[in-house]
Design a protein around this motif. Structure first.
Motif, PDB file in Angstrom:
ATOM      1  N   ASP A 158      92.883 -39.142  13.167  1.00  0.00           N
ATOM      2  CA  ASP A 158      93.432 -37.795  13.173  1.00  0.00           C
ATOM      3  C   ASP A 158      94.807 -37.793  13.854  1.00  0.00           C
ATOM      4  O   ASP A 158      94.989 -38.410  14.907  1.00  0.00           O
ATOM      5  CB  ASP A 158      92.472 -36.861  13.908  1.00  0.00           C
ATOM      6  CG  ASP A 158      93.036 -35.465  14.068  1.00  0.00           C
ATOM      7  OD1 ASP A 158      93.554 -35.171  15.157  1.00  0.00           O
ATOM      8  OD2 ASP A 158      92.964 -34.697  13.091  1.00  0.00           O
ATOM      9  N   ASP A 160      96.497 -35.596  15.515  1.00  0.00           N
ATOM     10  CA  ASP A 160      96.563 -35.056  16.879  1.00  0.00           C
ATOM     11  C   ASP A 160      95.975 -36.047  17.883  1.00  0.00           C
ATOM     12  O   ASP A 160      96.533 -36.247  18.970  1.00  0.00           O
ATOM     13  CB  ASP A 160      95.815 -33.722  16.941  1.00  0.00           C
ATOM     14  CG  ASP A 160      96.030 -33.001  18.262  1.00  0.00           C
ATOM     15  OD1 ASP A 160      97.188 -32.641  18.555  1.00  0.00           O
ATOM     16  OD2 ASP A 160      95.043 -32.835  19.010  1.00  0.00           O
ATOM     17  N   THR A 161      94.855 -36.677  17.500  1.00  0.00           N
ATOM     18  CA  THR A 161      94.261 -37.696  18.374  1.00  0.00           C
ATOM     19  C   THR A 161      95.218 -38.856  18.579  1.00  0.00           C
ATOM     20  O   THR A 161      95.402 -39.348  19.700  1.00  0.00           O
ATOM     21  CB  THR A 161      92.945 -38.211  17.761  1.00  0.00           C
ATOM     22  OG1 THR A 161      92.044 -37.119  17.599  1.00  0.00           O
ATOM     23  CG2 THR A 161      92.307 -39.273  18.640  1.00  0.00           C
ATOM     24  N   LYS A 165      96.545 -39.959  22.352  1.00  0.00           N
ATOM     25  CA  LYS A 165      95.713 -41.043  22.873  1.00  0.00           C
ATOM     26  C   LYS A 165      96.517 -41.937  23.809  1.00  0.00           C
ATOM     27  O   LYS A 165      97.693 -42.225  23.561  1.00  0.00           O
ATOM     28  CB  LYS A 165      95.156 -41.875  21.713  1.00  0.00           C
ATOM     29  CG  LYS A 165      93.911 -42.683  22.058  1.00  0.00           C
ATOM     30  CD  LYS A 165      93.360 -43.337  20.798  1.00  0.00           C
ATOM     31  CE  LYS A 165      92.054 -44.055  21.060  1.00  0.00           C
ATOM     32  NZ  LYS A 165      90.946 -43.119  21.330  1.00  0.00           N
TER      33      LYS A 165
END
Length: 390
Positions: A158, A160-161, A165
């Motif tokens: 994803d 956004d992840t 991260k």
């Protein structure tokens, strides 16, 4: 990110001695060494190999370490230093990351973190970079892009992840070897990368090469489980492979990964050819015709040997058999590309020809199918094909 060892002024006997020492060191380290004719390759991990070539009285050993990780870079430097100690002679060791000078693995690891930070920024801001081969050391295909997802060497993430991260936690998604030792995570990363890059699922028994890769995946996962029984593994994919290969299942008690492992070659991918991207299944058999300057992609098939279609693509019009009739068709407009289609039945087979034009570049297709029901899929492959810099 590379390491090179230049072995200078060697006669034939001294060259042979170097190869003997290389073979012994590879056996010690448990890595493959293979003679490719014009070169020798040491296959350390799915993203890391050392290429050995000769030029007159000089032997050159080179490793591109960008895709494999800090552990591979350190491994190569140590291996080259072992060669210098074992075989007397004149050497030049080149290490662009200077690990050979300080042997500071902590600093080296941060170099790869910084490189990944740079790659992340490009992936989030530069659409053209996302079309390049940032995933693998070498390949003739790329995974197809997915909306709001970022492709990594072991699966898509994803957006956004990916953006938020921690770099240290992101390393395993891009590099195989991130620690000093070949620990359980190394072997899991190696297996996941092989599954993504080489996995062909139900077509594993198609030829000896795919069987070899499948066995290597199973070996790596079994070693990972032995080193760390608590490490989650792609148990589903492992079970499918051991069933296909007739191997004993040694991961019955292993914890499962939350997500399925990605096997890009069981999906449609971009097959790279010149500056073009041809969409077809990753498991398609690929060949090149030097006369028509075309790439040929045949549908994957199982043990019965039945094929369903063949895609022939080229930037040269010679493969098109009825260009006038093709140009008389009304073109489709797809994502800035103009595409002409023409299809008919001939000698019991269905023929699809197409011409795809983007700016001043043109891509031609001559496809053959056993059944008419394959034509819509082949047309969709053409619509999704294009050029690297669109």
């Amino acid at each position: 990110m590379y390491v090179q060892l230049i072995c200078k002024d060697r006669n034939e006997k001294e060259m042979n001695e170097l190869y003997e020492v290389l073979g012994a060191l590879c056996e010690r380290e448990g890595v493959q060494i293979e003679d490719r004719g014009a070169s020798v390759e040491i296959l350390v991990c799915p993203q890391g190999k050392i290429v050995v070539t000769e030029d007159d009285m000089t032997m050159v050993m080179t490793a591109n370490t960008r895709h494999a990780g800090a552990g591979f870079h350190a491994f190569v430097v140590d291996l080259f230093k072992d060669i210098e100690e074992e075989v007397p002679g004149e050497y030049e060791l080149i290490d662009d990351l200077e690990y050979a000078n300080d042997e500071d693995f902590h600093r080296l690891h941060h170099v790869y973190e910084n490189e990944l930070d740079y790659i992340r920024k490009l992936l989030l801001t530069d659409p053209a970079f996302r079309q390049k081969n940032y995933l693998y050391d070498e390949t003739y295909f790329l995974p197809m892009e997915k909306e709001n997802r970022v492709l990594t060497s072991i699966g898509d993430m994803d957006r956004d992840t990916f953006m938020h991260k921690e770099l240290h936690d992101l390393m395993d998604a891009f590099y195989v070897w991130n620690d000093w030792d070949r620990d359980a995570r190394f072997y899991r990363n190696a297996a996941l990368t092989l599954l993504a890059k080489e996995g062909v699922g139900a077509y594993t028994n198609m030829n000896e090469q795919t069987k070899k890769v499948a066995n290597e995946v199973c070996d790596d996962l079994e070693i990972a489980h032995e080193k760390d029984p608590e490490l989650p593994l792609p148990v589903k994919e492992y079970t499918e492979l051991v069933d296909l290969l007739g191997r004993e299942n040694k991961l019955k008690d292993a914890p499962k990964m939350e997500k399925d492992a990605i096997q890009y070659r069981t999906e449609d991918v971009y097959h790279l050819f010149d500056d073009a991207r041809i969409v077809a299944p990753g498991a398609a058999e690929r060949s090149y015709d030097p006369i028509t300057k075309s790439v040929n992609l045949m549908a994957p098939y199982t043990d019965d040997g039945q094929w369903s279609w063949l895609i022939q693509a080229s930037t040269h019009p010679d493969i098109v058999t009825n260009r006038k009739a093709l140009e008389e068709q009304e073109p489709e407009l797809v994502d800035g590309k103009s595409i002409w289609f023409d299809d008919w039945m001939e000698d019991g087979y269905y023929v699809l020809e197409a011409m795809l034009r983007y700016d001043n570049r043109t891509l031609y297709f001559h496809d053959v199918a056993v059944s008419e029901r394959e034509i819509p899929y082949l047309k969709q492959c053409v619509r999704q094909s294009g050029f690297m810099s669109e």
